[in-house]
Design an enzyme around this catalytic site. Structure first.
Site, PDB file in Angstrom:
ATOM      1  N   GLU A 162      -5.046  -8.687   1.222  1.00 37.36           N
ATOM      2  CA  GLU A 162      -5.661  -8.424   2.531  1.00 37.36           C
ATOM      3  C   GLU A 162      -7.148  -8.207   2.347  1.00 37.36           C
ATOM      4  O   GLU A 162      -7.572  -7.564   1.383  1.00 37.36           O
ATOM      5  CB  GLU A 162      -5.106  -7.150   3.197  1.00 37.36           C
ATOM      6  CG  GLU A 162      -3.701  -7.258   3.709  1.00 37.36           C
ATOM      7  CD  GLU A 162      -3.179  -5.949   4.293  1.00 37.36           C
ATOM      8  OE1 GLU A 162      -3.996  -5.123   4.779  1.00 37.36           O
ATOM      9  OE2 GLU A 162      -1.968  -5.745   4.251  1.00 37.36           O
TER      10      GLU A 162
ATOM     11  N   GLU B 188       0.813  -1.221   0.000  1.00 31.98           N
ATOM     12  CA  GLU B 188       0.000   0.000   0.000  1.00 31.98           C
ATOM     13  C   GLU B 188       0.846   1.272   0.000  1.00 31.98           C
ATOM     14  O   GLU B 188       0.793   2.049   0.974  1.00 31.98           O
ATOM     15  CB  GLU B 188      -0.960   0.002   1.194  1.00 31.98           C
ATOM     16  CG  GLU B 188      -1.914  -1.167   1.218  1.00 31.98           C
ATOM     17  CD  GLU B 188      -3.025  -1.006   2.267  1.00 31.98           C
ATOM     18  OE1 GLU B 188      -3.114   0.060   2.878  1.00 31.98           O
ATOM     19  OE2 GLU B 188      -3.805  -1.951   2.445  1.00 31.98           O
TER      20      GLU B 188
END
Ligand code: FCB
Length: 423
Positions: free
Chosen positions: A343, A158
């Site tokens: 995720e 991220e």
């Protein structure tokens, strides 16, 4: 066939902050700032997985996962961020990899999950070009050691969060509020990823992005919707797929000739972390939900988010359909690039809600027929949730404060049964 696993990250679970030569990271420093972490906590001990990996491994075996996504702590392996490696730190990951393989669990490491060695932050951090080179060298050194047993590597986790939450909104380490430097950081994160990937041609190297769907409400601010989509999604995919940046964002100051040729095509696969959709409401003051800080979308006039219930305790809307939408959109945008869900999960006080969340997303995924190589539930353990400290519980297993005893929840049993189903 999708392989199913669970995910954690080093800073959130390991603890052992000064064990065996680990140096401080930018997040260790950030935690010392008054008000930076909601509950005033830090991750010096966290779940103590550095000393209790055997317990975590036993849980993984009991759960029946096919893979375990964890991250390697750069400050543990190379405390200065450059130069000599810290052998005991590297040896820890060597043992983790061997122990997982011994149990038939595929190790799925991420090289950078936000814990930049503090000396590199002090030397300029991600807004400085040199950090990308240092990342390439660190990645190459780690893969030289573990790459005989691990073929698939994630570089960055991220990068949006590091760049935009860290350097524009200031709510993540290093707590800076400077949009131009945030864009430079984004560029260097992509460059670091790409340099590492190109230095490791014999490995399957991808990047993990938090892409999401951006819906504009009927009265929603169109300019905000466009900018949110540009910062959140297009910046990363345009650079990785086409070697360009979205027009609406202009170019990062740090861009040099040839950089985007290095970035284009550098991801052998894309990992998507999906939690929640974004719904853009009318121009207004921000709602300020975590991860939806308007300052993380530079250039947008103040606008509101319009999330719909049900919500997790993070204030994030639950929308399983969004997982499928984002995967389908990414498959179209990056044809031929394999996808993974790296995720997915929810923070709830009531574990029954966690089961509903996981079940809803897994059912939507399976019904959609979208192909993903992996799915990782976040997270194995309740852990240090960044600026939220220990106030958010994403784990399938709770960790008792003080004793750090691991106690599987109902959601652990639910996922265990899901994993045991023939498919
Ligand atoms: C993601 C992070 C992960 C975790 C979840 C809840 O943004 O990658 O470390 O904190 O959110």
């Amino acid at each position: 066939m999708t392989r199913f696993g669970v995910a954690t990250s080093a800073f959130q679970v390991e603890g052992g902050h000064d064990a065996d030569g680990r140096g401080p990271s930018t997040w260790d420093e950030f935690c010392t700032r008054p008000g930076a972490i909601k509950d005033g906590s830090d991750a010096r001990v966290a779940c103590d997985s550095y000393h209790r990996f055997a317990e975590d491994l036993a849980l993984l075996v009991e759960l029946g996962v096919g893979s375990y996504r964890f991250s390697i702590a750069w400050p543990r392996v190379q405390p200065a961020g450059a130069g000599p490696l810290n052998e005991p730190g590297l040896a820890y990951y060597d043992r983790v990899v061997d122990a997982l393989l011994d149990k038939g669990i595929c190790p799925f490491p991420t090289l950078y999950h936000w814990d930049l060695p503090l000396p590199l932050e002090e030397g300029g951090g991600w807004p400085a070009r040199d950090t990308a080179m240092r990342f390439r060298d660190y990645a190459t050194a780690v893969v030289a050691r573990l790459g005989d047993r691990v073929g698939t590597w994630a570089t960055m986790n991220e990068p949006w969060c590091t760049a935009l939450l860290g350097h524009a909104a200031g709510v993540f380490a290093p707590g800076e509020r400077d949009p131009a430097r945030a864009y430079d950081a984004a560029h260097h994160l992509l460059l670091g990823h790409a340099l590492a990937a190109r230095a490791l041609p014999d490995h399957d190297v991808g990047i993990v992005l938090n892409l999401t769907t951006v819906h504009r409400e009927p009265d929603g601010d169109p300019q905000a919707a466009d900018l949110v989509d540009a910062w959140q999604n297009r910046l990363w995919l345009d650079a990785l797929v086409d070697g360009r940046y979205p027009d609406v964002l202009g170019l990062p100051r740090a861009l040099r000739d040839g950089d985007l040729d290095v970035v284009r095509g550098s991801a052998a696969w894309l990992g998507i972390n999906y939690y929640t959709p974004f719904r853009i409401g009318p121009p207004a003051a921000a709602t300020g939900a975590v991860g939806q800080d308007v300052d993380a979308f530079p250039g947008a006039q103040p606008f509101s988010f319009a999330p719909r219930p049900p919500f997790t305790t993070m204030g994030w809307e639950v929308d399983p359909r969004g997982l499928v939408d984002v995967l389908q959109a990414t498959a179209q945008r990056a044809p031929g690039v394999p996808l993974r869900v790296t995720e997915n999960g929810g923070a709830f006080e009531d574990d029954a809600d966690r089961i509903t969340y996981l079940q809803g997303h897994l059912e939507a995924l399976q019904a959609s027929g979208v192909e993903v190589l992996d799915y990782f539930a976040w997270s194995l353990l309740d852990n240090f949730e960044w600026a939220q400290g220990y106030t958010q519980r994403f784990g399938l297993v709770s960790v008792e404060p003080g004793t750090l005893r691991r106690v599987p929840k109902g959601s652990f049993r639910w996922y265990q049964a899901f994993l045991a189903r023939p498919r």
